[in-house]
Design a protein around this motif. Structure first.
Motif, mmCIF file in Angstrom:
data_model
loop_
_atom_site.group_PDB
_atom_site.id
_atom_site.type_symbol
_atom_site.label_atom_id
_atom_site.label_comp_id
_atom_site.label_asym_id
_atom_site.label_seq_id
_atom_site.Cartn_x
_atom_site.Cartn_y
_atom_site.Cartn_z
ATOM 1 N N GLY A 84 18.352 -75.850 26.455
ATOM 2 C CA GLY A 84 19.257 -75.878 25.308
ATOM 3 C C GLY A 84 19.666 -74.516 24.786
ATOM 4 N N ARG A 85 19.386 -73.472 25.561
ATOM 5 C CA ARG A 85 19.716 -72.113 25.107
ATOM 6 C C ARG A 85 20.708 -71.464 26.068
ATOM 7 N N SER A 86 21.603 -70.669 25.519
ATOM 8 C CA SER A 86 22.562 -69.931 26.342
ATOM 9 C C SER A 86 21.843 -68.763 27.011
ATOM 10 N N PRO A 87 22.423 -68.205 28.105
ATOM 11 C CA PRO A 87 21.798 -67.024 28.736
ATOM 12 C C PRO A 87 21.565 -65.888 27.747
ATOM 13 N N GLU A 88 22.479 -65.725 26.788
ATOM 14 C CA GLU A 88 22.335 -64.658 25.791
ATOM 15 C C GLU A 88 21.104 -64.910 24.913
ATOM 16 N N MET A 89 20.916 -66.167 24.500
ATOM 17 C CA MET A 89 19.743 -66.514 23.686
ATOM 18 C C MET A 89 18.453 -66.340 24.463
ATOM 19 N N VAL A 90 18.497 -66.701 25.752
ATOM 20 C CA VAL A 90 17.305 -66.549 26.604
ATOM 21 C C VAL A 90 16.954 -65.066 26.744
ATOM 22 N N LYS A 91 17.975 -64.211 26.911
ATOM 23 C CA LYS A 91 17.727 -62.765 27.009
ATOM 24 C C LYS A 91 17.076 -62.232 25.737
ATOM 25 N N HIS A 92 17.504 -62.741 24.590
ATOM 26 C CA HIS A 92 16.871 -62.343 23.330
ATOM 27 C C HIS A 92 15.392 -62.748 23.314
ATOM 28 N N SER A 93 15.112 -63.974 23.785
ATOM 29 C CA SER A 93 13.727 -64.459 23.821
ATOM 30 C C SER A 93 12.880 -63.616 24.766
ATOM 31 N N LEU A 94 13.444 -63.271 25.923
ATOM 32 C CA LEU A 94 12.736 -62.423 26.884
ATOM 33 C C LEU A 94 12.472 -61.042 26.296
ATOM 34 N N GLY A 95 13.494 -60.492 25.633
ATOM 35 C CA GLY A 95 13.348 -59.183 25.007
ATOM 36 C C GLY A 95 12.252 -59.187 23.954
ATOM 37 N N LYS A 96 12.216 -60.266 23.157
ATOM 38 C CA LYS A 96 11.189 -60.400 22.122
ATOM 39 C C LYS A 96 9.804 -60.492 22.749
ATOM 40 N N ALA A 97 9.670 -61.338 23.785
ATOM 41 C CA ALA A 97 8.370 -61.518 24.447
ATOM 42 C C ALA A 97 7.879 -60.209 25.056
ATOM 43 N N ALA A 98 8.793 -59.484 25.708
ATOM 44 C CA ALA A 98 8.422 -58.202 26.323
ATOM 45 C C ALA A 98 8.048 -57.175 25.265
ATOM 46 N N SER A 99 8.771 -57.170 24.158
ATOM 47 C CA SER A 99 8.473 -56.197 23.093
ATOM 48 C C SER A 99 7.099 -56.451 22.480
ATOM 49 N N VAL A 100 6.740 -57.730 22.336
ATOM 50 C CA VAL A 100 5.408 -58.069 21.808
ATOM 51 C C VAL A 100 4.332 -57.582 22.786
ATOM 52 N N TYR A 101 4.568 -57.811 24.081
ATOM 53 C CA TYR A 101 3.587 -57.384 25.083
ATOM 54 C C TYR A 101 3.404 -55.863 25.060
ATOM 55 N N VAL A 102 4.512 -55.130 25.086
ATOM 56 C CA VAL A 102 4.424 -53.658 25.106
ATOM 57 C C VAL A 102 3.769 -53.145 23.833
ATOM 58 N N SER A 103 4.158 -53.698 22.689
ATOM 59 C CA SER A 103 3.595 -53.270 21.415
ATOM 60 C C SER A 103 2.075 -53.454 21.379
ATOM 61 N N LYS A 104 1.591 -54.566 21.952
ATOM 62 C CA LYS A 104 0.157 -54.856 21.962
ATOM 63 C C LYS A 104 -0.606 -53.990 22.958
ATOM 64 N N ASN A 105 0.084 -53.554 24.011
ATOM 65 C CA ASN A 105 -0.617 -52.880 25.117
ATOM 66 C C ASN A 105 -0.309 -51.393 25.271
ATOM 67 N N ILE A 106 0.561 -50.853 24.436
ATOM 68 C CA ILE A 106 0.948 -49.447 24.595
ATOM 69 C C ILE A 106 -0.216 -48.520 24.228
ATOM 70 N N GLY A 107 -1.029 -48.938 23.251
ATOM 71 C CA GLY A 107 -2.253 -48.197 22.905
ATOM 72 C C GLY A 107 -2.013 -46.710 22.735
ATOM 73 N N ASP A 108 -2.828 -45.914 23.433
ATOM 74 C CA ASP A 108 -2.711 -44.457 23.318
ATOM 75 C C ASP A 108 -2.024 -43.846 24.542
ATOM 76 N N LYS A 109 -1.198 -44.648 25.215
ATOM 77 C CA LYS A 109 -0.473 -44.130 26.380
ATOM 78 C C LYS A 109 0.457 -43.007 25.955
ATOM 79 N N LYS A 110 0.654 -42.050 26.855
ATOM 80 C CA LYS A 110 1.421 -40.848 26.530
ATOM 81 C C LYS A 110 2.889 -40.931 26.930
ATOM 82 N N SER A 111 3.226 -41.859 27.839
ATOM 83 C CA SER A 111 4.619 -41.926 28.285
ATOM 84 C C SER A 111 5.000 -43.348 28.676
#
Length: 311
Positions: A84-111
């Motif tokens: 029930g979601r357009s490709p644009e909406m799905v991309k937003h959901s993917l972007g959100k999911a990826a941002s949550v993952y990176v935010s949780k796992n970036i820790g003290d990484k330098k780059s």
């Protein structure tokens, strides 16, 4: 199983699943050991007396995640629903999911490295405002030109660095140049060679994946012409990471276009400790499967329809 044992299993199961009692509480109530309660609960599931269902849309996606992780040896798979979601909406959901993952796992990484594309633009858009002053954001492929400036790697690196309250480098070159002589001059220049070296040494990177033959941003930006597409098909290309084309086995194809890219070589992506791929669209299924076979990704963020196709 006799009637008395079956009755006891039903009683224990009712107390555990409906009354919310612990195994220890049930054991005390009916006068048996806790290990026996555990054994009876296992028997309840084995004999179909108790069946457990998870009634949530996430049950479907979590199952796909587990299967992807097992099949391709991924550190983590994140699957988002697309019904029930357009490709644009799905991309937003993917972007959100990826941002949550990176935010949780970036820790003290330098780059943190980033490539380019419409899905990565959604990732940057969805990323929360944080402070990572010890971190530097690095573009992994060139990002200059007049078309679709909003998805160029340099702009995405800048926008992500702003959200992380940190700095970034800039790769002052297009993703793809006209000839090898021009590429040689560019990659030998101090500014560009320095950023490429930074890219080779990032601790974590986020990349998109594409196919040159359908809904291709590279075609929209005029990097790829009709004769290029024909030649890529003949060479066996099924997808690209960072504008580097690979075949169904995940191996870089032998094609002049791969020699014109200003960015990391495809084998260099494998050396990045944690590479996160964000992908949307069933038309990319063959390319995603090939990239996973090639061992490029540690983490995959994908929609459920496409996930089903690669299992």
């Amino acid at each position: 199983m006799n009637w008395d044992e079956r009755r006891q299993i039903v009683k224990v199961s009712t107390l555990y699943y409906f009354e919310g009692m612990t195994q220890a509480e049930i054991a005390k109530k009916i006068g048996v050991s806790r290990p026996l309660i555990s054994k009876l609960l296992n028997k309840a599931r084995e004999h179909g007396i108790v069946e457990i269902y998870i009634k949530d849309e996430n049950a479907h996606t979590v199952e796909l995640e587990n299967r992807l992780e097992k099949k391709y040896g991924l550190k983590e798979a994140i699957v988002v629903p697309s019904a029930g979601r357009s490709p644009e909406m799905v991309k937003h959901s993917l972007g959100k999911a990826a941002s949550v993952y990176v935010s949780k796992n970036i820790g003290d990484k330098k780059s943190l490295g980033i490539s380019w594309g419409t899905t990565l633009a959604k990732f940057v858009e969805e990323y929360p405002y944080e402070t990572h002053q010890e971190l530097k954001v690095i573009p992994l492929v060139g990002g200059m030109g007049r078309k679709l400036v909003e998805v160029h790697s340099n702009l995405l690196a800048y926008q992500l660095a702003q959200k992380m309250n940190t700095t970034c480098s800039y790769l002052y070159a297009p993703a793809m140049v006209e000839n090898e002589e021009l590429k040689k001059r560019l990659v030998e220049s101090e500014d560009i060679s320095m950023v490429l070296e930074e890219g080779r040494n990032v601790n974590m990177a986020v990349v998109g994946m594409g196919t040159p033959f359908e809904q291709s941003t590279m075609t929209t930006m005029d990097y790829l012409k009709e004769d290029h597409l024909k030649a890529l098909k003949e060479a066996g290309a099924v997808g690209d990471i960072g504008s580097r084309f690979f075949d169904q086995h995940g191996q870089q194809i032998k094609h002049p276009l791969n020699d014109m890219v200003i960015g990391l070589d495809i084998e260099e992506y494998k050396k990045i400790p944690e590479l996160i791929g964000i992908v949307e669209g069933t038309h990319k299924a063959e390319g995603i499967k090939a990239a996973l076979k090639g061992g490029y990704l540690n983490v995959l963020v994908i929609d459920d329809k496409t996930a089903s196709l690669i299992l």
